[in-house]
Design a protein around this motif. Structure first.
Motif, PDB file in Angstrom:
ATOM      1  N   ALA A  81      37.731  17.973  10.069  1.00 51.73           N
ATOM      2  CA  ALA A  81      37.623  19.025  10.866  1.00 51.73           C
ATOM      3  C   ALA A  81      37.001  20.074  10.160  1.00 51.73           C
ATOM      4  O   ALA A  81      36.267  21.249  10.774  1.00 51.73           O
ATOM      5  N   ALA A  82      37.142  20.395   8.824  1.00 50.70           N
ATOM      6  CA  ALA A  82      36.367  21.445   8.075  1.00 50.70           C
ATOM      7  C   ALA A  82      34.973  21.197   8.032  1.00 50.70           C
ATOM      8  O   ALA A  82      34.086  22.016   7.636  1.00 50.70           O
ATOM      9  N   ASP A  83      34.336  19.972   8.535  1.00 51.73           N
ATOM     10  CA  ASP A  83      33.015  19.758   8.399  1.00 51.73           C
ATOM     11  C   ASP A  83      32.137  20.288   9.654  1.00 51.73           C
ATOM     12  O   ASP A  83      32.821  20.715  10.367  1.00 51.73           O
ATOM     13  N   SER A  84      30.910  20.346   9.663  1.00 54.92           N
ATOM     14  CA  SER A  84      30.350  20.841  10.700  1.00 54.92           C
ATOM     15  C   SER A  84      29.261  19.828  11.243  1.00 54.92           C
ATOM     16  O   SER A  84      29.557  18.576  11.116  1.00 54.92           O
ATOM     17  N   ASP A  85      28.185  20.064  11.888  1.00 63.13           N
ATOM     18  CA  ASP A  85      27.242  19.216  12.355  1.00 63.13           C
ATOM     19  C   ASP A  85      27.075  17.617  11.608  1.00 63.13           C
ATOM     20  O   ASP A  85      26.764  16.809  12.024  1.00 63.13           O
ATOM     21  N   ASP A  86      27.024  18.043  10.216  1.00 69.32           N
ATOM     22  CA  ASP A  86      26.633  16.753   9.493  1.00 69.32           C
ATOM     23  C   ASP A  86      27.685  15.936   8.812  1.00 69.32           C
ATOM     24  O   ASP A  86      27.486  15.073   7.771  1.00 69.32           O
ATOM     25  N   GLY A  87      28.844  16.328   9.283  1.00 69.40           N
ATOM     26  CA  GLY A  87      29.918  15.593   8.803  1.00 69.40           C
ATOM     27  C   GLY A  87      30.683  14.281   9.660  1.00 69.40           C
ATOM     28  O   GLY A  87      31.303  13.708   9.261  1.00 69.40           O
ATOM     29  N   TRP A  88      29.594  14.108  10.689  1.00 68.15           N
ATOM     30  CA  TRP A  88      30.173  12.965  11.699  1.00 68.15           C
ATOM     31  C   TRP A  88      29.805  11.382  10.927  1.00 68.15           C
ATOM     32  O   TRP A  88      28.772  11.274  10.269  1.00 68.15           O
ATOM     33  N   ARG A  89      30.457  10.558  11.279  1.00 68.30           N
ATOM     34  CA  ARG A  89      30.373   9.254  10.993  1.00 68.30           C
ATOM     35  C   ARG A  89      30.443   8.535  12.332  1.00 68.30           C
ATOM     36  O   ARG A  89      31.578   8.575  13.003  1.00 68.30           O
ATOM     37  N   ALA A  90      29.792   7.436  12.507  1.00 70.62           N
ATOM     38  CA  ALA A  90      30.055   6.248  13.682  1.00 70.62           C
ATOM     39  C   ALA A  90      30.949   5.340  13.037  1.00 70.62           C
ATOM     40  O   ALA A  90      30.928   4.931  12.093  1.00 70.62           O
ATOM     41  N   THR A  91      32.053   5.349  13.972  1.00 71.55           N
ATOM     42  CA  THR A  91      33.122   4.495  13.546  1.00 71.55           C
ATOM     43  C   THR A  91      33.441   3.179  14.445  1.00 71.55           C
ATOM     44  O   THR A  91      32.324   2.545  14.891  1.00 71.55           O
ATOM     45  N   ASP A  92      34.387   2.828  14.958  1.00 68.56           N
ATOM     46  CA  ASP A  92      34.618   1.592  15.631  1.00 68.56           C
ATOM     47  C   ASP A  92      34.075   1.840  17.147  1.00 68.56           C
ATOM     48  O   ASP A  92      33.727   2.617  17.753  1.00 68.56           O
ATOM     49  N   CYS A 106      33.461  -3.963  16.777  1.00 63.87           N
ATOM     50  CA  CYS A 106      32.884  -3.720  15.617  1.00 63.87           C
ATOM     51  C   CYS A 106      33.322  -2.682  14.813  1.00 63.87           C
ATOM     52  O   CYS A 106      33.327  -1.600  15.493  1.00 63.87           O
ATOM     53  N   HIS A 107      33.262  -2.693  13.732  1.00 69.34           N
ATOM     54  CA  HIS A 107      33.688  -1.613  12.658  1.00 69.34           C
ATOM     55  C   HIS A 107      32.501  -0.842  12.031  1.00 69.34           C
ATOM     56  O   HIS A 107      31.777  -1.764  11.219  1.00 69.34           O
ATOM     57  N   PHE A 108      32.266   0.264  12.229  1.00 68.32           N
ATOM     58  CA  PHE A 108      31.112   0.944  11.363  1.00 68.32           C
ATOM     59  C   PHE A 108      31.817   2.173  10.837  1.00 68.32           C
ATOM     60  O   PHE A 108      32.869   2.497  10.779  1.00 68.32           O
ATOM     61  N   ASP A 109      31.165   2.401   9.625  1.00 64.07           N
ATOM     62  CA  ASP A 109      31.311   3.730   8.715  1.00 64.07           C
ATOM     63  C   ASP A 109      29.915   4.042   8.560  1.00 64.07           C
ATOM     64  O   ASP A 109      29.519   4.307   7.277  1.00 64.07           O
ATOM     65  N   GLU A 110      29.412   4.521   9.301  1.00 63.05           N
ATOM     66  CA  GLU A 110      28.015   5.114   8.957  1.00 63.05           C
ATOM     67  C   GLU A 110      27.772   6.697   9.238  1.00 63.05           C
ATOM     68  O   GLU A 110      28.183   7.078  10.408  1.00 63.05           O
ATOM     69  N   PRO A 111      26.940   7.170   8.422  1.00 61.64           N
ATOM     70  CA  PRO A 111      26.698   8.621   8.556  1.00 61.64           C
ATOM     71  C   PRO A 111      25.967   9.016   9.863  1.00 61.64           C
ATOM     72  O   PRO A 111      25.159   8.052  10.041  1.00 61.64           O
ATOM     73  N   VAL A 112      26.214  10.258  10.276  1.00 66.94           N
ATOM     74  CA  VAL A 112      25.345  10.758  11.397  1.00 66.94           C
ATOM     75  C   VAL A 112      24.873  12.168  10.795  1.00 66.94           C
ATOM     76  O   VAL A 112      25.500  12.772  10.451  1.00 66.94           O
TER      77      VAL A 112
END
Length: 85
Positions: A47-58, A66-72
């Motif tokens: 919640a404290a992150d902004s536009d650059d804190g997202w990650r693609a997950t499941d 499929c499970h992902f843990d990829e930065p957006v």
């Protein structure tokens, strides 16, 4: 060249039919985007992150997943943030 997280975000933002903010543990923002084939791509950030804190997950699909843990990156994270408002 786009990283995998950006590719997943671009596809979800371009073709998604429905976006839903999901319940999450305190301090986490979760977003599920339903794709035309019925699959659901999930994204999350602190919640404290902004536009650059997202990650693609499941990624969830009937009979598969499929499970992902990829930065957006922030470029595609801005679009995800707009959907959570």
């Amino acid at each position: 060249m786009m990283n995998l997280g950006d590719q997943l975000a671009r596809q979800a933002l371009a073709s998604g039919r429905c976006a839903t903010a999901l319940a999450a543990p305190p301090g986490i923002v979760r977003l599920a985007i339903t794709l035309p084939d019925g699959g659901i791509q999930n994204f999350e950030r602190r919640a404290a992150d902004s536009d650059d804190g997202w990650r693609a997950t499941d990624f969830e699909a009937p009979g598969a997943g499929c499970h992902f843990d990829e930065p957006v990156t922030a470029e595609w994270g801005r679009g995800l943030n707009i959907l959570t408002r």
